[in-house]
Design a protein around this motif. Sequence first.
Motif, PDB file in Angstrom:
ATOM      1  N   GLU A 149       0.850  -1.208   0.057  1.00 48.39           N
ATOM      2  CA  GLU A 149       0.030  -0.098   0.134  1.00 48.39           C
ATOM      3  C   GLU A 149       0.760   1.288  -0.116  1.00 48.39           C
ATOM      4  N   GLU A 150       0.297   2.463  -0.677  1.00 51.02           N
ATOM      5  CA  GLU A 150       1.092   3.711  -0.553  1.00 51.02           C
ATOM      6  C   GLU A 150       0.775   4.537   0.735  1.00 51.02           C
ATOM      7  N   ILE A 151       0.937   3.582   1.803  1.00 49.76           N
ATOM      8  CA  ILE A 151       0.386   4.234   3.227  1.00 49.76           C
ATOM      9  C   ILE A 151       1.654   3.844   3.941  1.00 49.76           C
ATOM     10  N   ALA A 152       2.312   4.735   4.740  1.00 54.74           N
ATOM     11  CA  ALA A 152       3.308   4.213   5.733  1.00 54.74           C
ATOM     12  C   ALA A 152       2.896   3.498   6.697  1.00 54.74           C
ATOM     13  N   GLY A 153       1.796   3.878   7.424  1.00 54.36           N
ATOM     14  CA  GLY A 153       1.441   3.364   8.467  1.00 54.36           C
ATOM     15  C   GLY A 153       0.120   3.784   9.222  1.00 54.36           C
ATOM     16  N   ALA A 154       0.383   3.874  10.737  1.00 59.97           N
ATOM     17  CA  ALA A 154      -0.997   4.390  11.315  1.00 59.97           C
ATOM     18  C   ALA A 154      -0.771   4.753  12.704  1.00 59.97           C
ATOM     19  N   THR A 155      -1.547   5.409  13.280  1.00 56.54           N
ATOM     20  CA  THR A 155      -1.446   5.786  14.760  1.00 56.54           C
ATOM     21  C   THR A 155      -2.540   5.136  15.456  1.00 56.54           C
ATOM     22  N   LEU A 156      -2.416   5.191  16.804  1.00 54.34           N
ATOM     23  CA  LEU A 156      -3.419   4.244  17.719  1.00 54.34           C
ATOM     24  C   LEU A 156      -3.604   5.226  18.881  1.00 54.34           C
ATOM     25  N   ALA A 157      -4.725   5.258  19.363  1.00 51.95           N
ATOM     26  CA  ALA A 157      -4.921   6.153  20.743  1.00 51.95           C
ATOM     27  C   ALA A 157      -5.911   5.222  21.788  1.00 51.95           C
ATOM     28  N   PRO A 158      -6.128   5.697  22.907  1.00 51.26           N
ATOM     29  CA  PRO A 158      -6.939   4.837  23.664  1.00 51.26           C
ATOM     30  C   PRO A 158      -8.149   4.602  23.346  1.00 51.26           C
ATOM     31  N   ASP A 159      -8.831   5.458  22.604  1.00 46.69           N
ATOM     32  CA  ASP A 159     -10.134   5.171  21.922  1.00 46.69           C
ATOM     33  C   ASP A 159     -10.327   4.644  20.610  1.00 46.69           C
ATOM     34  N   THR A 160      -9.300   4.149  20.153  1.00 52.59           N
ATOM     35  CA  THR A 160      -9.271   3.504  18.785  1.00 52.59           C
ATOM     36  C   THR A 160     -10.510   2.399  18.610  1.00 52.59           C
ATOM     37  N   ASP A 200      -6.367  -7.145   7.859  1.00 53.42           N
ATOM     38  CA  ASP A 200      -6.718  -6.053   7.189  1.00 53.42           C
ATOM     39  C   ASP A 200      -6.629  -4.913   8.028  1.00 53.42           C
ATOM     40  N   GLY A 201      -5.424  -4.525   8.506  1.00 48.85           N
ATOM     41  CA  GLY A 201      -5.058  -3.467   9.029  1.00 48.85           C
ATOM     42  C   GLY A 201      -5.103  -2.249   8.288  1.00 48.85           C
ATOM     43  N   HIS A 202      -4.864  -2.140   7.206  1.00 52.91           N
ATOM     44  CA  HIS A 202      -5.109  -0.911   6.269  1.00 52.91           C
ATOM     45  C   HIS A 202      -6.409  -0.424   6.333  1.00 52.91           C
ATOM     46  N   GLY A 203      -7.263  -1.426   6.059  1.00 50.73           N
ATOM     47  CA  GLY A 203      -8.977  -1.136   5.917  1.00 50.73           C
ATOM     48  C   GLY A 203      -9.365  -0.724   7.341  1.00 50.73           C
ATOM     49  N   PHE A 204      -8.883  -1.270   8.446  1.00 49.41           N
ATOM     50  CA  PHE A 204      -9.190  -0.657   9.786  1.00 49.41           C
ATOM     51  C   PHE A 204      -8.740   0.703   9.884  1.00 49.41           C
ATOM     52  N   PHE A 205      -7.761   1.124   9.606  1.00 44.54           N
ATOM     53  CA  PHE A 205      -7.194   2.310  10.320  1.00 44.54           C
ATOM     54  C   PHE A 205      -7.587   3.352   9.071  1.00 44.54           C
ATOM     55  N   LEU A 206      -7.615   2.854   7.727  1.00 45.18           N
ATOM     56  CA  LEU A 206      -8.254   3.891   6.825  1.00 45.18           C
ATOM     57  C   LEU A 206      -9.762   4.366   7.209  1.00 45.18           C
ATOM     58  N   ALA A 207     -10.583   3.425   7.584  1.00 44.66           N
ATOM     59  CA  ALA A 207     -11.975   3.805   7.974  1.00 44.66           C
ATOM     60  C   ALA A 207     -11.972   4.558   9.151  1.00 44.66           C
ATOM     61  N   LEU A 208     -10.938   4.504  10.073  1.00 44.86           N
ATOM     62  CA  LEU A 208     -11.181   5.503  11.284  1.00 44.86           C
ATOM     63  C   LEU A 208     -10.131   7.007  10.981  1.00 44.86           C
ATOM     64  N   GLY A 209      -9.675   6.967   9.816  1.00 42.99           N
ATOM     65  CA  GLY A 209      -8.862   8.334   9.423  1.00 42.99           C
ATOM     66  C   GLY A 209      -7.661   8.302  10.185  1.00 42.99           C
ATOM     67  N   ASP A 210      -7.051   7.241  10.669  1.00 45.47           N
ATOM     68  CA  ASP A 210      -5.939   7.094  11.404  1.00 45.47           C
ATOM     69  C   ASP A 210      -4.610   6.596  10.484  1.00 45.47           C
ATOM     70  N   SER A 211      -4.647   6.609   9.296  1.00 43.21           N
ATOM     71  CA  SER A 211      -3.501   6.272   8.472  1.00 43.21           C
ATOM     72  C   SER A 211      -2.484   7.358   8.491  1.00 43.21           C
ATOM     73  N   VAL A 212      -1.179   6.877   8.008  1.00 46.37           N
ATOM     74  CA  VAL A 212      -0.176   7.716   8.052  1.00 46.37           C
ATOM     75  C   VAL A 212       0.460   7.511   6.520  1.00 46.37           C
ATOM     76  N   ILE A 213       0.072   8.803   5.918  1.00 46.73           N
ATOM     77  CA  ILE A 213       0.503   8.954   4.512  1.00 46.73           C
ATOM     78  C   ILE A 213       1.498  10.059   4.329  1.00 46.73           C
ATOM     79  N   THR A 214       2.724   9.480   3.654  1.00 41.26           N
ATOM     80  CA  THR A 214       3.825  10.536   3.742  1.00 41.26           C
ATOM     81  C   THR A 214       4.067  10.808   2.299  1.00 41.26           C
ATOM     82  N   GLY A 215       3.904   9.861   1.316  1.00 40.23           N
ATOM     83  CA  GLY A 215       4.256  10.061  -0.093  1.00 40.23           C
ATOM     84  C   GLY A 215       5.977   9.249  -0.121  1.00 40.23           C
ATOM     85  N   PRO A 216       6.446   9.242  -1.180  1.00 39.05           N
ATOM     86  CA  PRO A 216       7.994   8.611  -1.227  1.00 39.05           C
ATOM     87  C   PRO A 216       8.634   9.436  -0.285  1.00 39.05           C
TER      88      PRO A 216
END
Length: 432
Positions: A364-375, A394-410
Amino acid sequence: MTTEPSPDRRPLLRSLFDAAVAAAQPALCLPRHLPPPPKGRTIVIGAGKASAAMARSLEQHWEGPLEGLVVTRYGYAVPCERIEIAEAAHPVPDAAGLHATERIRQLVSGLSADDLVIALISGGGSSLLVAPAEGLTLADKQAVNTALLESGASISEMNCVRRHLSQVKGGRLAAACHPARLVTLLISDVPGDAPIDIASGPTVADPTTCADALAIIERYRIPVPAAVRALLESGQGESIQPGDPRLATSSTHTITAPQIALEAAAAVARAAGYTPYILGDSLEGEARDLGKALAGIARQVVLHSQPFQPPCVLLSGGETTVTLKGQGRGGRNVEFLLSLAVALDGLPNVHAIAGDTDGVDGAEEIAGATLAPDTLARAWAQGIRPRHSLDDNDGHGFFLALGDSVITGPTLTNVNDFRAILIDAPILQQGY
């Protein structure tokens, strides 16, 4: 006593990740490792996600004639004046990588002892630098690469197999440069920083054998084409062994590595009032298992202030694996983070980020994601079942749905995965 709502720590988490990436930029770490110019020609070759940025930095600090070609991932090219930049596919090789590799082999053929070859090697080079061993096809290499990525094998094991199916890996590219002097500049993306595992070691000797590669295939029950198995069983895929005289004028220098990135993030954490603890720069294993393990440590910190006193940040690097069993989008960093979330189960005061420093987690063109106590609570509110998402890879689908993906580009570099678990000291208020 009641606990106040957790503050938003995403900006701080992102600053930790950004500091790690910035510390690994070639412009910062490459110039001081450049060799003196030779009497003859200077040829620059290379492969990896950071190779184009490395080439640009080299050009900016090199006096005298210069020519060459490096191959990087699609979207990772940067403008260079004297070094040609080619782009190819990652993590599964394609025809563009095959063509670029053949041209690199032509560039280093027929050189003299007065010539210098500078090899710029970084993570991702295993698929970008592709030249199937005699008797194999690009389709064979693609099939093996795909099967390896899905097998759960470690990066070291995967690269052992790759080295014995190639005409350039496992020191063969170095042998092709002989008798020219060869200087390899490496950006490490592998646990332990072993040069043989960075881009499958095209310019360093290989102590492993075809038998080792075959044992890995058997261990993980990796399906391979008949021609691949025949090559390994015949021993015709043996690579360049230590002590080979063609490597006598070759030297290797690691210019940056995961530990350097972690130390940069630690400095940012310290400045923000958190005591940083680097747990390791080469943590491996199944991503979900590491998530459970680090959740256990975080829980001990929160509940008992052991082994660390909050506020603190637990930093780690390395490369985990994901054995694909579900139908999800994969990604070892998001798999780790989702496993961490499930194990923490909303534990207060714990925030985290996990991402690949090259900006791409899995395919995926996504670096990763963030997590909070209310995730988890936010996921359940949307009808998303965290454990189901984890079981489906399906970690990418999970965090994308929450708006918590980390997207940096190259990011134009690659020093493996970055993980930070931020633990706040409890903030209590009176209440009944």
